[in-house]
Design a protein around this motif. Sequence first.
Motif, PDB file in Angstrom:
ATOM      1  N   ILE A 158       0.838  -1.207   0.000  1.00 52.48           N
ATOM      2  CA  ILE A 158       0.000   0.000   0.000  1.00 52.48           C
ATOM      3  C   ILE A 158       0.871   1.254   0.000  1.00 52.48           C
ATOM      4  CG2 ILE A 158      -1.570   1.326   1.465  1.00 52.48           C
ATOM      5  CD1 ILE A 158      -3.007  -0.746  -0.028  1.00 52.48           C
ATOM      6  N   VAL A 159       1.986   1.209   0.747  1.00 49.45           N
ATOM      7  CA  VAL A 159       2.878   2.369   0.778  1.00 49.45           C
ATOM      8  C   VAL A 159       3.380   2.688  -0.630  1.00 49.45           C
ATOM      9  CG1 VAL A 159       5.110   3.182   1.564  1.00 49.45           C
ATOM     10  CG2 VAL A 159       3.578   2.070   3.151  1.00 49.45           C
ATOM     11  N   LEU A 160       3.813   1.641  -1.340  1.00 46.44           N
ATOM     12  CA  LEU A 160       4.311   1.871  -2.699  1.00 46.44           C
ATOM     13  C   LEU A 160       3.207   2.403  -3.610  1.00 46.44           C
ATOM     14  CD1 LEU A 160       6.586  -1.231  -3.094  1.00 46.44           C
ATOM     15  CD2 LEU A 160       7.304   1.132  -3.184  1.00 46.44           C
ATOM     16  N   LEU A 161       2.011   1.867  -3.399  1.00 47.04           N
ATOM     17  CA  LEU A 161       0.872   2.335  -4.201  1.00 47.04           C
ATOM     18  C   LEU A 161       0.634   3.828  -3.970  1.00 47.04           C
ATOM     19  CD1 LEU A 161      -1.218   1.111  -6.085  1.00 47.04           C
ATOM     20  CD2 LEU A 161      -2.724   0.864  -4.133  1.00 47.04           C
ATOM     21  N   THR A 182       8.211   2.867  -8.470  1.00 44.02           N
ATOM     22  CA  THR A 182       7.306   2.162  -7.556  1.00 44.02           C
ATOM     23  C   THR A 182       6.548   1.070  -8.307  1.00 44.02           C
ATOM     24  OG1 THR A 182       5.774   3.964  -7.917  1.00 44.02           O
ATOM     25  CG2 THR A 182       6.956   3.967  -5.848  1.00 44.02           C
ATOM     26  N   LEU A 183       6.197   1.362  -9.560  1.00 39.36           N
ATOM     27  CA  LEU A 183       5.441   0.350 -10.295  1.00 39.36           C
ATOM     28  C   LEU A 183       6.305  -0.853 -10.680  1.00 39.36           C
ATOM     29  CD1 LEU A 183       3.000   2.413 -12.510  1.00 39.36           C
ATOM     30  CD2 LEU A 183       2.494   1.048 -10.508  1.00 39.36           C
ATOM     31  N   TYR A 216       9.562  -4.764 -17.451  1.00 39.91           N
ATOM     32  CA  TYR A 216       9.118  -3.394 -17.180  1.00 39.91           C
ATOM     33  C   TYR A 216      10.304  -2.540 -16.747  1.00 39.91           C
ATOM     34  CZ  TYR A 216       5.609   0.068 -15.761  1.00 39.91           C
ATOM     35  OH  TYR A 216       4.833   1.181 -15.647  1.00 39.91           O
ATOM     36  N   LEU A 217      11.129  -3.108 -15.864  1.00 41.07           N
ATOM     37  CA  LEU A 217      12.292  -2.365 -15.363  1.00 41.07           C
ATOM     38  C   LEU A 217      13.230  -1.994 -16.499  1.00 41.07           C
ATOM     39  CD1 LEU A 217      14.365  -1.615 -12.955  1.00 41.07           C
ATOM     40  CD2 LEU A 217      15.402  -3.745 -13.686  1.00 41.07           C
ATOM     41  N   LEU A 218      13.612  -2.988 -17.319  1.00 43.02           N
ATOM     42  CA  LEU A 218      14.619  -2.725 -18.340  1.00 43.02           C
ATOM     43  C   LEU A 218      14.103  -1.715 -19.363  1.00 43.02           C
ATOM     44  CD1 LEU A 218      16.130  -6.269 -18.849  1.00 43.02           C
ATOM     45  CD2 LEU A 218      17.009  -4.377 -17.500  1.00 43.02           C
ATOM     46  N   THR A 258      -1.944  -4.211 -12.482  1.00 40.60           N
ATOM     47  CA  THR A 258      -2.200  -4.069 -13.913  1.00 40.60           C
ATOM     48  C   THR A 258      -3.187  -2.943 -14.147  1.00 40.60           C
ATOM     49  OG1 THR A 258      -1.994  -6.449 -14.043  1.00 40.60           O
ATOM     50  CG2 THR A 258      -2.810  -5.333 -15.970  1.00 40.60           C
ATOM     51  N   ALA A 259      -4.253  -2.945 -13.334  1.00 38.89           N
ATOM     52  CA  ALA A 259      -5.258  -1.892 -13.488  1.00 38.89           C
ATOM     53  C   ALA A 259      -4.627  -0.522 -13.260  1.00 38.89           C
ATOM     54  CB  ALA A 259      -6.402  -2.117 -12.506  1.00 38.89           C
ATOM     55  N   TRP A 260      -3.732  -0.434 -12.289  1.00 37.94           N
ATOM     56  CA  TRP A 260      -3.134   0.855 -11.958  1.00 37.94           C
ATOM     57  C   TRP A 260      -2.150   1.293 -13.033  1.00 37.94           C
ATOM     58  CZ3 TRP A 260      -4.786   4.855 -10.146  1.00 37.94           C
ATOM     59  CH2 TRP A 260      -4.052   5.803  -9.444  1.00 37.94           C
ATOM     60  N   ILE A 261      -1.435   0.330 -13.641  1.00 35.41           N
ATOM     61  CA  ILE A 261      -0.543   0.696 -14.741  1.00 35.41           C
ATOM     62  C   ILE A 261      -1.386   1.152 -15.925  1.00 35.41           C
ATOM     63  CG2 ILE A 261       1.141  -0.175 -16.396  1.00 35.41           C
ATOM     64  CD1 ILE A 261       2.047  -2.149 -14.284  1.00 35.41           C
ATOM     65  N   ALA A 262      -2.463   0.393 -16.203  1.00 37.76           N
ATOM     66  CA  ALA A 262      -3.291   0.714 -17.363  1.00 37.76           C
ATOM     67  C   ALA A 262      -3.976   2.055 -17.180  1.00 37.76           C
ATOM     68  CB  ALA A 262      -4.333  -0.373 -17.579  1.00 37.76           C
ATOM     69  N   ALA A 263      -4.491   2.308 -15.986  1.00 32.02           N
ATOM     70  CA  ALA A 263      -5.255   3.537 -15.787  1.00 32.02           C
ATOM     71  C   ALA A 263      -4.346   4.672 -15.306  1.00 32.02           C
ATOM     72  CB  ALA A 263      -6.381   3.276 -14.782  1.00 32.02           C
TER      73      ALA A 263
END
Lengths: 486, 113
Positions: A111-114, A143-144, A164-166, A244-249
Amino acid sequence: MTSIQIPELSFSLIAPELILCTAAIVILLVDLYVKNVERINITLLALIGIVLAFFSAGTLYGASELAFSWLIIRDDMSVVIDQIFLIGAALIVLMSHHYSERYHFPYGEYIVLLLFSTLGMLIISASADLITLFLGVELVSITLFVLTGFEKKSLLSGEASLKYLLLGAFSSAFMVYGIAFIFGMCRTTNLISIGSLLSEDFIGSPLLILGFALLLVGLGFKIALAPFHMWAPDVYQGAPTPITAWIAAGSKLAGFIALVRVFSLPDISFHPLARTWVEGIWWLSLLTMIIGNAGALVQKDIKRMLAYSSIAHGGYLSMAFVSHNDVGLQALLFYLAAYLFMTIGAFAVVIAAGRHGEERRRISDFAGLAKRRPFLAAMMSLFLLSLAGMPPTAGFIGKVWLFGSAIQAQYYGLAIVGILTTLFSFYYYLRVIVYMYMRDEEKEFEAEPLSVSLTLALSLSALGVLILGVFPNTLMKVITNSVIVL
Amino acid sequence: MISLNHYLILSAVLFSVGALGVLLRRNALIILMSVELMLNAANLAIVAFARYPFFREVGLAAEDLAVAGNGMVFVFLVMTVAAAEVGVGLAIIINLYRQRQTINIEIANLLQG
């Protein structure tokens, strides 16, 4: 000797950011020092922080000020966007509460990272300087990366986070290099100074154009514009579904806001640079719409399908930069809000359809869902129809507005491609609905019951989609006002 | 005499080497190092631009110092971000190694479609 002037610090202008940051740190400490915290308490703390930040943002309407030596701009647009981000974050927290019950990952840290990624998004929306913008984008990305790999035992999750990182770090390097050239040519990183500099006289340096092009490539990676979209389907598939939802949105929204901040600089519409730039985005938008929709046609995994659908939406959204007028910008903001609700909603259904150890992610898994769980099937249909752009949902209004802006700016070709690809997209959205309502399920599957938090997230997203679709004026008015102030 | 152009060319070369490294190498650690090279190439360009007035042989204005300060602070921030990225990156790579006993990215190909 000249005295050193300490610039004025107006903390009240960044109250939402400060509140969110405090909430994240409090949760971090609670998680560290209190033994066996109930997950519900962490969720409540996060929600309280988000709600407080939401209301404190609401008090900032009409501020229209630059703060912190012109690093932060607080205009109505940033406030609207902040509020949209915070609503999205609240929905994701609700979804995560349900999801984390299934997979026992360290919930406090998650949650902190979110919250920190949300903080990065708020910083992007309020940045008036390339430095703040870059820091905001990086806060969101880093964070993502971690959140994507949060299911430590899952091979898919680990692989997704590596990819994702690279690619994320690769794209950041392009961004910094672009900023370096812009800084070199304009001798400032402040977006407002750059804007007025460019409108005064065109610095006809190829290095400046190169700088903006590199910045566009960097941000293009973040919002998955084709040909920089390759990472998106893999990351979307492997990441934990709420992420996924948070990356997409969220992250896509943040990338677009960064583009808005950079490329709708005041008064450069007549600038020769603007023309080069519009042409570049024209191609990207066209390619993205075609590749996104074509890719979605053949997917068997629902998360991958939604990933391609999200790429396609990036194409529609970037049309607003091509039309490069007020209408386009307003349409973009409206569609981003609508897109946030429908995407988060669709992923919430994906979570609800599965259970521990069995994720029900193939499209054929959705067969017969309507008989077994009519509520879920109805919700999914609503979100998918909205993504496809059927009236009376939010997606319809947003698309009409966006395509309208392109037509107004006389980019008929692009608008026609947009409409055609939208028609194609009906095929893959409706296919899921057909599976849910007309096919029988292959084998019995006992899903876990809907929890309160997930029901709440689903209903709120559905409410958002419907309200924006039936009474679009509610948000339209705010957005129209906020863009005029610019 | 070394001019601004020399720095810019060096940074372009470094950036290209880094980009090629990302595209061609298959070891996750080396890719991460190549990304760092790209970020540092960008940093070099920023520092060179920030020092640009010092290359010209005319007097310095107060504004030049402000520009130099702006650029150099930005470089420090980029370095901080790069460090954070590497921190997270190494953790992710270690996690990958624990799962598969390799950090070759060709092996990590479960996600396809």
